[in-house]
Design a protein around this motif. Structure first.
Motif, mmCIF file in Angstrom:
data_model
loop_
_atom_site.group_PDB
_atom_site.id
_atom_site.type_symbol
_atom_site.label_atom_id
_atom_site.label_comp_id
_atom_site.label_asym_id
_atom_site.label_seq_id
_atom_site.Cartn_x
_atom_site.Cartn_y
_atom_site.Cartn_z
ATOM 1 N N ILE A 69 -9.851 30.920 45.893
ATOM 2 C CA ILE A 69 -8.667 30.561 45.114
ATOM 3 C C ILE A 69 -8.421 29.064 45.268
ATOM 4 O O ILE A 69 -8.223 28.581 46.387
ATOM 5 C CB ILE A 69 -7.421 31.322 45.624
ATOM 6 N N PRO A 70 -8.441 28.329 44.161
ATOM 7 C CA PRO A 70 -8.179 26.888 44.250
ATOM 8 C C PRO A 70 -6.675 26.614 44.318
ATOM 9 O O PRO A 70 -5.908 27.148 43.519
ATOM 10 C CB PRO A 70 -8.771 26.342 42.947
ATOM 11 N N VAL A 71 -6.279 25.810 45.280
ATOM 12 C CA VAL A 71 -4.871 25.430 45.422
ATOM 13 C C VAL A 71 -4.824 23.908 45.574
ATOM 14 O O VAL A 71 -5.447 23.354 46.478
ATOM 15 C CB VAL A 71 -4.231 26.103 46.657
ATOM 16 N N SER A 72 -4.101 23.253 44.683
ATOM 17 C CA SER A 72 -4.107 21.784 44.686
ATOM 18 C C SER A 72 -3.217 21.216 45.781
ATOM 19 O O SER A 72 -2.105 21.701 46.000
ATOM 20 C CB SER A 72 -3.613 21.252 43.345
ATOM 21 N N ALA A 73 -3.698 20.155 46.424
ATOM 22 C CA ALA A 73 -2.912 19.473 47.451
ATOM 23 C C ALA A 73 -1.811 18.620 46.838
ATOM 24 O O ALA A 73 -0.805 18.331 47.488
ATOM 25 C CB ALA A 73 -3.817 18.611 48.324
ATOM 26 N N SER A 74 -1.992 18.205 45.586
ATOM 27 C CA SER A 74 -0.943 17.406 44.928
ATOM 28 C C SER A 74 -0.225 18.280 43.908
ATOM 29 O O SER A 74 -0.844 19.085 43.203
ATOM 30 C CB SER A 74 -1.539 16.156 44.255
ATOM 31 N N ALA A 85 -1.064 20.540 36.455
ATOM 32 C CA ALA A 85 -2.037 20.291 35.381
ATOM 33 C C ALA A 85 -3.124 21.356 35.359
ATOM 34 O O ALA A 85 -3.591 21.762 34.300
ATOM 35 C CB ALA A 85 -2.658 18.899 35.551
ATOM 36 N N ASN A 86 -3.530 21.815 36.519
ATOM 37 C CA ASN A 86 -4.704 22.681 36.618
ATOM 38 C C ASN A 86 -4.357 24.157 36.415
ATOM 39 O O ASN A 86 -5.079 24.874 35.734
ATOM 40 C CB ASN A 86 -5.352 22.484 37.997
ATOM 41 N N VAL A 87 -3.276 24.611 37.023
ATOM 42 C CA VAL A 87 -2.940 26.041 36.935
ATOM 43 C C VAL A 87 -1.497 26.296 36.481
ATOM 44 O O VAL A 87 -1.026 27.430 36.489
ATOM 45 C CB VAL A 87 -3.196 26.770 38.293
ATOM 46 N N ARG A 88 -0.799 25.228 36.107
ATOM 47 C CA ARG A 88 0.591 25.328 35.630
ATOM 48 C C ARG A 88 1.492 26.078 36.615
ATOM 49 O O ARG A 88 2.365 26.844 36.218
ATOM 50 C CB ARG A 88 0.627 25.962 34.228
ATOM 51 N N LYS A 89 1.238 25.848 37.897
ATOM 52 C CA LYS A 89 2.097 26.393 38.951
ATOM 53 C C LYS A 89 2.313 25.295 39.993
ATOM 54 O O LYS A 89 1.447 24.445 40.191
ATOM 55 C CB LYS A 89 1.412 27.574 39.654
ATOM 56 N N THR A 90 3.454 25.357 40.678
ATOM 57 C CA THR A 90 3.660 24.438 41.797
ATOM 58 C C THR A 90 2.826 24.911 42.990
ATOM 59 O O THR A 90 2.301 26.029 42.996
ATOM 60 C CB THR A 90 5.145 24.410 42.231
ATOM 61 N N ARG A 91 2.751 24.050 43.999
ATOM 62 C CA ARG A 91 2.005 24.436 45.197
ATOM 63 C C ARG A 91 2.657 25.661 45.846
ATOM 64 O O ARG A 91 1.962 26.587 46.275
ATOM 65 C CB ARG A 91 1.943 23.260 46.173
ATOM 66 N N ASN A 92 3.981 25.676 45.921
ATOM 67 C CA ASN A 92 4.644 26.829 46.548
ATOM 68 C C ASN A 92 4.402 28.115 45.752
ATOM 69 O O ASN A 92 4.226 29.187 46.344
ATOM 70 C CB ASN A 92 6.142 26.554 46.715
ATOM 71 N N ASN A 96 -9.195 27.237 48.683
ATOM 72 C CA ASN A 96 -9.858 25.944 48.702
ATOM 73 C C ASN A 96 -8.882 24.887 48.205
ATOM 74 O O ASN A 96 -8.384 24.979 47.086
ATOM 75 C CB ASN A 96 -11.134 25.975 47.866
ATOM 76 N N ILE A 97 -8.596 23.920 49.056
ATOM 77 C CA ILE A 97 -7.578 22.920 48.724
ATOM 78 C C ILE A 97 -8.199 21.819 47.879
ATOM 79 O O ILE A 97 -8.989 21.005 48.369
ATOM 80 C CB ILE A 97 -6.919 22.359 50.002
ATOM 81 N N SER A 98 -7.856 21.811 46.589
ATOM 82 C CA SER A 98 -8.365 20.806 45.658
ATOM 83 C C SER A 98 -7.681 19.463 45.913
ATOM 84 O O SER A 98 -6.583 19.405 46.466
ATOM 85 C CB SER A 98 -8.069 21.212 44.213
ATOM 86 N N VAL A 99 -8.286 18.422 45.427
ATOM 87 C CA VAL A 99 -7.801 17.028 45.524
ATOM 88 C C VAL A 99 -7.274 16.716 46.930
ATOM 89 O O VAL A 99 -6.323 15.949 47.090
ATOM 90 C CB VAL A 99 -6.769 16.672 44.424
ATOM 91 N N ALA A 100 -7.941 17.268 47.943
ATOM 92 C CA ALA A 100 -7.492 17.063 49.320
ATOM 93 C C ALA A 100 -7.703 15.625 49.787
ATOM 94 O O ALA A 100 -7.074 15.184 50.751
ATOM 95 C CB ALA A 100 -8.229 18.022 50.252
ATOM 96 N N PHE A 101 -8.575 14.885 49.081
ATOM 97 C CA PHE A 101 -8.909 13.525 49.526
ATOM 98 C C PHE A 101 -8.314 12.454 48.614
ATOM 99 O O PHE A 101 -8.594 11.271 48.769
ATOM 100 C CB PHE A 101 -10.429 13.374 49.614
ATOM 101 N N LEU A 146 -0.306 22.493 53.692
ATOM 102 C CA LEU A 146 -0.770 23.509 52.752
ATOM 103 C C LEU A 146 -1.758 24.465 53.427
ATOM 104 O O LEU A 146 -1.691 25.689 53.225
ATOM 105 C CB LEU A 146 -1.420 22.809 51.548
ATOM 106 N N ALA A 147 -2.642 23.930 54.247
ATOM 107 C CA ALA A 147 -3.631 24.775 54.945
ATOM 108 C C ALA A 147 -2.922 25.774 55.862
ATOM 109 O O ALA A 147 -3.289 26.955 55.918
ATOM 110 C CB ALA A 147 -4.598 23.897 55.737
ATOM 111 N N ARG A 148 -1.894 25.313 56.548
ATOM 112 C CA ARG A 148 -1.125 26.224 57.424
ATOM 113 C C ARG A 148 -0.447 27.316 56.610
ATOM 114 O O ARG A 148 -0.458 28.494 56.981
ATOM 115 C CB ARG A 148 -0.034 25.444 58.176
#
Lengths: 321, 321
Positions: free
Chosen positions: B110-115, B121-128, B153-158, B174-176
Motif C-alpha cells: 500500500i503506497p502512503v505518501s510522506a507529503s 495528488a496521488n490518491v486524493r486522501k490525506t495521510r491520516n 511503502n512510504i512514497s516521496v520519503a526523500f 508516518l512509519a510509526r
C-alpha cells in the motif's frame, strides 16, 4: 529541518572534496571531433568560473596520434593565467613531460597500467619500463621545475578488458614502486568500469596503508552504472580527490562499450546534496555545459542531473565561488 | 585472488539480499503501451526462472484509471502457481485490497505518501485518511486471510516534487503510525529521485530505530543517477530488501523527468560483484529482458550492464537457481 539538502554553509572555506575535471583531456581525446582552440579556452574559463580548481587540460602526445591535443601547449599557457587553478597535463612519457614542463603545467599526470597486457596495448611499454619512465620524469622535474607535482594514475586498477581480473597485490605493488620512483601522488582508475563499491573501499584502504599521504585521486567510470556508488565508497574510504568529466565525455579505447567518466554535474550534485562541499556552483556548470554542446554539435553528452533538474527546494549553500 | 568477483559460493543457501521485482506493476503502469496478458505471464515466468523470489505483479485499481492493469486478478492467479514465489500486489485502498485477497496475492503493498500534497495528488486522501485505510485493510486481512502480508511503502520519503523538502520527522512519524495500524513492514520510496546516500543511510537507520524488524524495503529511483549509490548506502544501513525494475521500466507521474526505478540487472550486478548473493542468474535475466523488448516494441528500456556486458573474467558463483 533540511533533509534533501544537508549542506553546511562553507562560503570562503576550503571545500571538503576536490573535483578534478578531466573532460578537456580524457573527454576530448575520446571523440573524433576536434574542439577548436578558442572553444577549449572558453570551456576551461567557464569551468574555472564555476568553481573548478583543478583541470586536466590536455595530453602531451604526438599530434599524429591524437590530433585533438595538437594545441596542448597553447591550452596550458592559457589555463595557467586563471587564478587559483591547478593546471594538470597528461604525459605518457619523458618527451611529453618535457613539453608539459616547458608549457608551464603545474602538475603532470602519468598513466601506468596495472595489467601488463593493457600497458603494452596502451603505451607499448611494460609496467617496469613505465616505473623507470616515471623515475626519469621525476628527475627531469627535480632538475628543471621542482615546484611541479607528479601524479601517477594506475589504469585498469579494478580489472582489465584484455587480461580480465587484476590482482589487488599487483595494484598495490605498482603504487609502492611509483611512490619509490618519486611520484608525489598515486591514484587509481577504473578505466574499464569493472569496479564495485566493496572493492573500491578495499583497494583505496590498501593504497593508503601502502603509501600513506601519497594516496591520490579516484578516477571512476560509469560503464556499468556504478560510477557514483564507487565514488561514494571511495569517499567513505577517505578519498577526497575525484576525477570526473563534464557532460560525461570520455572513455578508453581499450574498454569496449565504455560509456565514459563519471559525470561532473552528477558527482557535484551527489556530494553537495550530502552536505559535502565541492566549491562548485551547479548553476554555473550549466554555462560550461552549453559551451560543450555548442562547440561539439552532434557529440552525445550525458548527465542525469542536467536532464532531470535539481530537486524542488534544493539550495546549494556550500558553494565557494 | 579474485578481485572483480569476490563472490562466495552460496548455491542452495538463502541469498544475502532479496530483490523484489516491481516491473510488472510499477514499470507497466507508467507506460502507455499495454502488455498482453500472455506476455505478462511469460515475463513473470522468466523472472521466476531467473531466480526472482518476490515479484510485484500488478496493481488493483479501476481499469478506467489504469487499463494496463485490467488483468490484475488473472495475473495473480497465474503467478501464485510458481513455486517459492511471493506474489505481491499493490492496492491503494480497501476495495483494491479486497480484490487482491480474492485473487490470492501473498502480500499486499500500500503506497502512503510522506507529503500531504503528494498524498492528495496521488490518491486524493490525506495521510491520516491513508493510515486509517491501512488499518481497515489490516482488519480485512485478519478476518479473511491472516497468512497474507501487509506492506506499507512510504512514497516521496526523500523529497517531494510538489512540496519540496519532506521533514525526516514526518517520514518516521508516518512509519510509526503505519506500524501501529498493523502494517507488517514499512519501506521507504525515493519516488522522485531526490535522495542521496547520506540521507538514505540516516533515514533507514531512523526507520529501524523507530519500528525495528518491521523496517521494510528500499525502493530507490535513478532520476539523478544516484539509485545504485543509494542502494549501497541502504545496504550499509542494514536494508536487505530492494525493489527494482527489469529494463528500468517505471516511474511516477508526479515526478517530472523521472527516469524510473533502479534497474534490476544493474542492481543484481552491483551486489553480485561485491560478493553479496542475490539468488538471481544474470544470464537468465537477459531472457526476461528479451520478452519485454519483444512484447513492448518501441518502449525504451534501460540498463548499463545489459549494454556494456559483464566484465571479462566475471564469474557469478553465488547464483541460487
Amino acid at each position: 529541518m533540511v533533509e534533501t539538502c544537508m549542506n553546511r554553509p562553507t562560503s570562503g572555506a576550503r571545500p571538503d572534496v576536490l573535483i578534478s575535471e578531466c573532460g578537456p583531456r580524457d573527454g576530448l581525446q575520446s571523440i573524433d571531433a576536434i574542439m577548436a582552440t578558442a572553444d577549449k579556452m572558453r570551456w576551461i574559463d567557464a569551468l574555472h568560473a564555476g568553481g573548478l580548481r583543478e583541470i586536466e587540460v590536455c595530453s602531451f602526445v604526438p599530434a599524429r596520434l591524437l590530433p585533438q591535443m595538437a594545441d596542448a601547449a597553447e591550452i596550458v599557457r592559457h589555463a595557467i593565467e586563471l587564478p587559483g587553478l591547478t593546471v594538470l597535463a597528461l604525459a605518457p612519457n619523458l618527451r611529453g613531460a618535457e613539453a608539459a614542463l616547458e608549457a608551464g603545467a603545474h602538475k603532470i599526470t602519468i598513466p601506468v597500467s596495472a595489467s601488463e597486457a593493457h600497458s603494452l596495448a596502451n603505451v607499448r611499454k611494460t609496467r617496469n619500463q613505465m616505473i623507470d619512465e616515471v623515475g626519469r620524469i621525476v628527475d627531469l622535474r627535480n632538475a628543471r621545475a621542482p615546484h611541479v607535482g607528479i601524479e601517477a594514475n594506475i589504469s585498469v586498477a579494478f580489472g582489465c578488458s584484455i587480461q580480465g581480473i587484476v590482482p589487488e597485490n599487483d595494484v598495490i605493488w605498482l603504487a609502492r614502486e611509483l611512490s619509490a620512483a618519486g611520484a608525489d601522488e598515486t591514484g587509481l582508475s577504473d578505466t574499464t568500469g569493472y569496479g564495485n563499491p566493496a572493492q573500491t573501499t578495499r583497494l583505496f584502504g590498501q593504497l593508503r596503508a601502502a603509501i600513506g599521504e601519497r594516496a591520490g585521486a579516484a578516477h571512476m567510470h560509469n560503464t556499468r552504472g556504478l560510477g557514483l556508488a564507487n565514488c561514494f565508497a571511495a569517499y567513505e574510504a577517505g578519498v577526497r580527490v575525484f576525477d570526473s568529466s563534464l557532460c560525461g565525455l570520455g572513455g578508453c579505447p581499450y574498454a569496449p562499450g565504455a560509456s565514459g567518466n563519471v559525470v561532473t554535474e552528477d558527482l557535484v550534485f551527489m556530494f553537495e546534496s550530502m552536505g559535502i562541499s565541492t566549491g562548485i556552483d551547479l548553476g554555473k556548470l550549466n554555462l560550461a555545459r552549453a559551451i560543450v554542446t555548442e562547440s561539439l554539435p552532434g557529440v552525445p553528452v550525458y548527465g542525469m542531473v542536467p536532464e532531470a533538474g535539481l530537486p524542488k527546494g534544493f539550495v546549494q549553500e556550500s558553494r565557494n565561488v
